[in-house]
Design a protein around this motif. Structure first.
Motif, PDB file in Angstrom:
ATOM      1  N   GLY A 206      -9.866   7.579   4.769  1.00  0.00           N
ATOM      2  CA  GLY A 206      -9.562   7.036   3.416  1.00  0.00           C
ATOM      3  C   GLY A 206      -8.294   6.222   3.847  1.00  0.00           C
ATOM      4  N   ASP A 207      -7.576   6.642   4.639  1.00  0.00           N
ATOM      5  CA  ASP A 207      -6.356   5.919   4.940  1.00  0.00           C
ATOM      6  C   ASP A 207      -6.760   4.558   5.822  1.00  0.00           C
ATOM      7  N   VAL A 208      -7.748   4.417   6.303  1.00  0.00           N
ATOM      8  CA  VAL A 208      -8.389   3.233   7.113  1.00  0.00           C
ATOM      9  C   VAL A 208      -8.806   2.198   5.834  1.00  0.00           C
ATOM     10  N   LEU A 209      -9.285   2.797   4.721  1.00  0.00           N
ATOM     11  CA  LEU A 209      -9.771   1.845   3.751  1.00  0.00           C
ATOM     12  C   LEU A 209      -8.607   1.295   3.102  1.00  0.00           C
ATOM     13  N   THR A 210      -7.639   2.376   2.778  1.00  0.00           N
ATOM     14  CA  THR A 210      -6.294   1.841   2.038  1.00  0.00           C
ATOM     15  C   THR A 210      -5.679   0.768   2.939  1.00  0.00           C
ATOM     16  N   GLY A 211      -5.547   0.816   4.111  1.00  0.00           N
ATOM     17  CA  GLY A 211      -4.861  -0.239   4.965  1.00  0.00           C
ATOM     18  C   GLY A 211      -5.829  -1.542   4.993  1.00  0.00           C
ATOM     19  N   SER A 212      -7.148  -1.312   4.907  1.00  0.00           N
ATOM     20  CA  SER A 212      -7.935  -2.461   4.966  1.00  0.00           C
ATOM     21  C   SER A 212      -8.094  -3.268   3.697  1.00  0.00           C
ATOM     22  N   ILE A 213      -8.009  -2.621   2.636  1.00  0.00           N
ATOM     23  CA  ILE A 213      -7.886  -3.329   1.179  1.00  0.00           C
ATOM     24  C   ILE A 213      -6.406  -4.126   1.316  1.00  0.00           C
TER      25      ILE A 213
ATOM     26  N   ALA B 166       0.830  -0.997  -0.037  1.00  0.00           N
ATOM     27  CA  ALA B 166       0.123  -0.007  -0.096  1.00  0.00           C
ATOM     28  C   ALA B 166       0.685   1.258   0.079  1.00  0.00           C
ATOM     29  N   ILE B 167       0.451   2.301  -0.805  1.00  0.00           N
ATOM     30  CA  ILE B 167       1.726   3.275  -0.988  1.00  0.00           C
ATOM     31  C   ILE B 167       0.761   4.701  -1.276  1.00  0.00           C
ATOM     32  N   GLY B 168       0.865   5.637  -0.381  1.00  0.00           N
ATOM     33  CA  GLY B 168       0.444   6.947  -0.688  1.00  0.00           C
ATOM     34  C   GLY B 168       0.189   7.624   0.538  1.00  0.00           C
ATOM     35  N   PRO B 169      -0.631   7.146   1.569  1.00  0.00           N
ATOM     36  CA  PRO B 169      -0.938   7.778   2.934  1.00  0.00           C
ATOM     37  C   PRO B 169       0.547   8.229   3.524  1.00  0.00           C
TER      38      PRO B 169
END
Length: 201
Positions: A135-142, A7-10
């Motif tokens: 949105g960071d939570v969603l990224t981590g969840s995916i 995961a990259i970005g946040p």
């Protein structure tokens, strides 16, 4: 050095080093990849990075997901946020064509689509999810669900769909308990996602 998922970005920032890191990830691995936040902003400002993403998706189809909010989607498409919001269906289809990625267009009734999947809509969720960090939570969840699913034949599209639904359902569950929507926090949402998952066991 051999991740199951990236995961990259946040929190990445937009420095030269950040851009180099993103270019390396896009160009040197076919590991399932979740792209959000600053990584999306960097891609929107660089034809070279966008080309790297498209090339990656030609080599390894369905192994990259981007998760823009309307503002990030607008930057990628070179249009206004208002235009994205006025026709979200058109926007997500254009993002799929542009990036050749799985796309999660966040917002009211989040949309999901990919080069091989028609648009689907998440009907769960509420305005409390508009707070920073959600949105960071969603990224981590995916990323977490994709990593856990690798040995259970769960592909990135399925992991993304599960994460979007679980994330929104957790926010709705909290509101039903009187927590939010005003003041609903990402940390509370993570704990409620855990609770909902455990109820399925």
């Amino acid at each position: 050095t051999r991740p199951d998922v990236i995961a990259i970005g946040p929190g990445l920032g937009k420095s030269t080093l950040a851009s180099q890191c993103l270019e390396e990830v896009l160009g040197s691995t076919t590991t399932p990849l979740v792209i959000d936040a600053d990584a999306l902003n960097l891609i929107s400002e660089s034809d070279e990075l966008l080309a790297c993403l498209i090339k990656r998706n030609r080599i390894a189809p369905a192994r990259s997901v981007i998760t823009p909010h309307p503002g990030e989607a607008a930057k990628l498409l070179k249009i206004s946020t208002e235009t994205v919001q006025a026709n979200r269906l058109d926007a997500i289809n254009k993002l799929v064509v542009l990036t050749q990625s799985i796309v999660v267009l966040k917002g009211q009734h989040t949309l999901l689509a990919s080069p091989t999947h028609s648009v689907v809509q998440c009907l769960a969720g509420n305005p409390g999810m508009g707070t920073g960090g959600m949105g960071d939570v969603l990224t981590g969840s995916i990323a977490a669900i994709a990593a856990q699913g690798i040995r259970h034949q769960l592909d990135l599209w399925q992991a993304t769909s599960i994460a979007v639904e679980l994330h929104a359902s957790a926010a709705d569950s909290l509101v039903a308990q009187g927590v939010g929507p005003i003041g609903l926090t990402p940390s509370e949402t993570i704990l409620e996602m855990r609770s909902l998952l455990n109820k399925l066991l």
